[in-house]
Design a protein around this motif. Structure first.
Motif, short mmCIF file in Angstrom:
data_model
loop_
_atom_site.label_atom_id
_atom_site.label_comp_id
_atom_site.label_asym_id
_atom_site.label_seq_id
_atom_site.Cartn_x
_atom_site.Cartn_y
_atom_site.Cartn_z
N SER A 90 1.58 15.87 -1.25
CA SER A 90 2.10 14.27 -1.16
C SER A 90 3.39 14.13 -1.57
N LEU A 142 12.36 12.59 2.66
CA LEU A 142 12.18 11.17 3.47
C LEU A 142 13.08 10.17 2.62
N SER A 163 -0.57 -4.96 -6.46
CA SER A 163 -0.68 -4.87 -4.97
C SER A 163 -0.95 -3.26 -4.83
N PHE A 221 -1.41 0.04 -1.56
CA PHE A 221 -1.44 0.09 -0.33
C PHE A 221 -2.31 1.73 0.46
N TYR A 270 -1.75 4.19 3.24
CA TYR A 270 -0.86 4.76 4.31
C TYR A 270 -1.31 5.78 5.14
N GLN A 305 -0.92 9.23 7.38
CA GLN A 305 0.12 10.24 7.82
C GLN A 305 -0.46 11.19 8.82
N GLU A 351 6.07 11.18 9.61
CA GLU A 351 6.34 10.20 8.34
C GLU A 351 5.01 9.44 7.79
N PRO A 352 4.77 9.04 6.71
CA PRO A 352 3.73 8.04 6.23
C PRO A 352 3.94 6.59 6.96
N LEU A 410 2.64 2.70 7.16
CA LEU A 410 1.77 1.64 6.35
C LEU A 410 0.59 1.20 7.20
N SER A 463 -2.11 -3.42 2.98
CA SER A 463 -1.88 -3.68 1.82
C SER A 463 -2.98 -4.51 1.27
N LEU A 483 -3.41 8.18 2.53
CA LEU A 483 -2.78 8.24 1.31
C LEU A 483 -2.92 6.93 0.58
N LEU A 533 6.63 3.55 -5.86
CA LEU A 533 5.24 3.86 -5.67
C LEU A 533 4.92 5.38 -5.86
N PHE A 554 2.22 8.08 -4.88
CA PHE A 554 1.30 8.29 -3.79
C PHE A 554 0.24 9.42 -4.54
N GLY A 585 -3.63 12.32 -0.88
CA GLY A 585 -4.26 12.13 0.32
C GLY A 585 -5.63 12.73 0.65
#
Lengths: 114, 111
Positions: free
Chosen positions: A42, A92, B32, B34, B36, B38, B43-44, B46, B49, B87, B99, B101, B104
């Motif tokens: 990840s 990224l 909050s 999220f 995501y 991928q 790229e991941p 969104l 939320s 994710l 954040l 992560f 996944g």
């Protein structure tokens, strides 16, 4: 959301060299971040790129290895220095744009170190 | 408890089925959250939320249980295009900007 581009999209580099990755945003943003995603893993935050001051690095990442520039509110660079095969990864950039601090990502730079 | 922990998968689900993923988090102060998505070599992006008890967007429902410190993602009437890695993302310990992560959950929708 902001449109984010990264250059290069991919590169193959020799051990011991350095590569600078650029991240360009089409609007001014306060927060920019750099992440690494190693194969099958990840995302791991490398650092927060602060405009007008030094980047804030996460545990395990140091400025000598990953120097970061943030000259203005739309642009940042990450350099991967003195590369080794272990640096092979996707790098990224992201920006913090939402009301809830959602982050949006650039397309990534796929780096392979031989 | 890990900062963020997800069902590892992989989940192989027939098209049209309903699938749910769970994610637990350790920071009880997080406000909050999220999800995501991928896709392979991308790229991941969104997906949703979550900041109150839950959020619904079409076939996707995210639910939050603060007492048990977990969030879930439900996908109804799954499509082939839902195949991706999902994710779970939680704000960091020291502020909402950072954040963390999850590892996944890989989902494959089977025709």
């Amino acid at each position: 959301s902001a449109v984010i581009s990264q250059k290069p999209s991919r590169d193959i580099c020799q051990r011991g060299t350095s590569l600078t990755i650029q991240c360009q945003v089409d609007s001014q943003v306060t927060m920019m971040f750099w992440y690494r995603q190693q194969p099958g893993q990840s995302l791991t935050l490398i650092a927060t790129a602060n405009q007008g001051s030094e980047a804030t690095y996460e545990s395990g990442f140091v400025i000598d290895k990953f120097p970061i520039s943030r000259p203005n509110l739309t642009f940042s660079t990450l350099t991967v220095s003195n590369m080794s095969p272990e640096d092979s990864s996707i790098y990224l950039c992201s920006v913090d744009e939402g009301v809830l601090n959602e982050q949006f990502f650039g397309p990534g730079t796929r780096l392979t170190v031989l | 408890r890990k900062e963020v922990e997800q069902d590892p998968g992989p989940f192989n689900v027939p098209e049209g089925a309903t699938v749910a993923f769970n994610c637990t988090y350790s920071n009880s102060a997080s406000q909050s959250f999220f999800w995501y998505r991928q896709d392979c070599r991308k790229e991941p992006k969104l997906l949703m939320s979550v900041y109150s008890s839950g959020n619904e967007d079409g076939r996707f429902t995210a639910q939050l249980n603060r007492a048990s410190q977990y969030i879930s993602l439900l996908i109804r009437d799954s499509k082939l295009s839902d195949s991706a890695t999902y994710l779970c993302v939680v704000p960091g310990l020291f502020g909402n900007e950072k954040l963390t992560f999850g590892t996944g959950t890989r989902l494959t929708i089977i025709p």
